[in-house]
Design an enzyme around this catalytic site. Structure first.
Site, PDB file in Angstrom:
ATOM      1  N   SER A 191       2.837  53.811   7.598  1.00  0.00           N
ATOM      2  CA  SER A 191       2.127  52.671   7.031  1.00  0.00           C
ATOM      3  C   SER A 191       1.565  53.105   5.682  1.00  0.00           C
ATOM      4  CB  SER A 191       1.029  52.202   7.990  1.00  0.00           C
ATOM      5  OG  SER A 191       0.397  51.038   7.495  1.00  0.00           O
ATOM      6  N   TYR A 197       3.661  44.110   0.411  1.00  0.00           N
ATOM      7  CA  TYR A 197       3.641  45.506   0.855  1.00  0.00           C
ATOM      8  C   TYR A 197       2.504  45.741   1.846  1.00  0.00           C
ATOM      9  CZ  TYR A 197       3.983  50.622   0.375  1.00  0.00           C
ATOM     10  OH  TYR A 197       4.132  51.965   0.601  1.00  0.00           O
TER      11      TYR A 197
END
Length: 324
Positions: A156, A171
């Site tokens: 992540s 994103y």
């Protein structure tokens, strides 16, 4: 003897940046590595098969074992093929590191549908697709009596979990989804001996972060570089090792600091027996402190920027949004 001796690892997005450093580190620790990377640009355009091949050559030159795969994680059949590449080349698959990502940094009002979809397709759908095909293989092996330890390490980002960076709507959304997917997958795949964790790098110097304020400076001439993407590799290797007991964890990595995240946590609450009115909510919630997103951004970037005032931060945000 390395911590990953005998392990077969598939690492996506392993041609550059964090993924490349993980591939090199895993191989040095004894893993046999599938280096996946289609060699695209930051925005996902183009392609260069030589990017993955170069990392493979470096691993082999150092005495390790590796093969290249250039499929896109966003391609459903491509995700299946990269899992098959590991099994065909090395006989099994023990570890998946989902690292692939692309970026389209635009303000929300300027971000198009296709640009949003492209980022989510690689980061979130790609993480799911590769994990899904690996899970199919591992379920078959488990049902056949194989009790080997298996591991998924998702990637992540601070953008999406801790740092609300403007121009990263797609994103950040995808990365937050990856963290959520990690916890669900850990619960589902544990029955097959699969551990699922997530690393969340922050302030790592890669192609995707060079334009982030505070990231463009020169690295130190010698000694430990806390912004070097290699700082992430040992944490991923630990999570990949058969001796690691952790699952369902999201670990933030910033230089030499590893923080165990605890997800969304319940904060202050207001309650009444029966439905609220707007006026009542305005009064009760008005007394509850609010976490200001500007304060979060200042905490995340203030040290690198040397600024924390709202006007200075808003000026930085405006400059980012004006780049169309």
């Amino acid at each position: 003897m390395g911590s990953l001796d005998g392990r077969v690892a598939l690492i996506t997005g392993a041609g550059r940046g964090i993924g490349c450093e993980e591939a090199l580190f895993f191989a040095a620790e004894g893993a046999k590595v599938v280096v996946n990377d289609p060699g695209v640009e930051i925005d996902g355009s183009g392609g260069d098969t030589g990017v993955a091949a170069k990392v493979v050559e470096e691993i082999v030159a150092r005495g390790g074992q590796a093969v290249a795969n250039t499929d896109s994680v966003a391609d459903w059949e491509g995700a299946r093929r990269m899992v098959a590449t590991a099994v065909d080349a090395f006989g099994d698959l023990h570890v998946v590191v989902n690292n692939a990502a692309v970026e389209r940094n635009l303000g929300l009002a300027d971000l198009g549908e296709a640009e949003f979809d492209d980022v989510v397709a690689v980061k979130l759908k790609g993480t799911f697709a590769v994990t899904r095909w690996a899970a199919r293989h591992w379920r078959e092996r488990y049902e056949a009596g194989d009790r080997a330890d298996r591991a998924v390490i998702n990637t992540s980002s601070g953008s999406g979990l801790l740092n609300p960076l403007p121009t990263q709507a797609s994103y950040a959304s995808a990365n937050a989804g990856v963290a959520a997917l990690t916890t669900v997958a850990a619960l589902e795949l544990g029955r097959y001996g699969v551990r699922v964790n997530c690393v969340s790098p922050s302030m790592a110097r890669t192609r995707l972060t060079l334009e982030v304020p505070g990231m463009g400076g020169e690295p130190p001439a010698e000694g430990f570089d806390p912004l070097h993407p290699a700082a992430v590799a040992p944490i991923a290797a630990y999570l990949a090792s058969a001796a690691c007991p952790r699952t369902g964890q999201v670990l933030s990595v910033r230089g030499g600091t590893v923080t165990v995240n605890q997800g969304w946590t319940a904060g202050p609450a207001v309650h009444r027996d029966g439905p609220w009115t707007v006026a009542e909510l305005a009064e009760e919630l008005g007394a509850v402190p609010m976490e200001d997103p500007y304060d979060r951004l200042a905490e995340a970037l203030g040290g690198a920027l040397g600024v924390s005032g709202r006007e200075q931060l808003q000026g930085m945000i405006n400059a980012l949004l004006d780049r169309r």
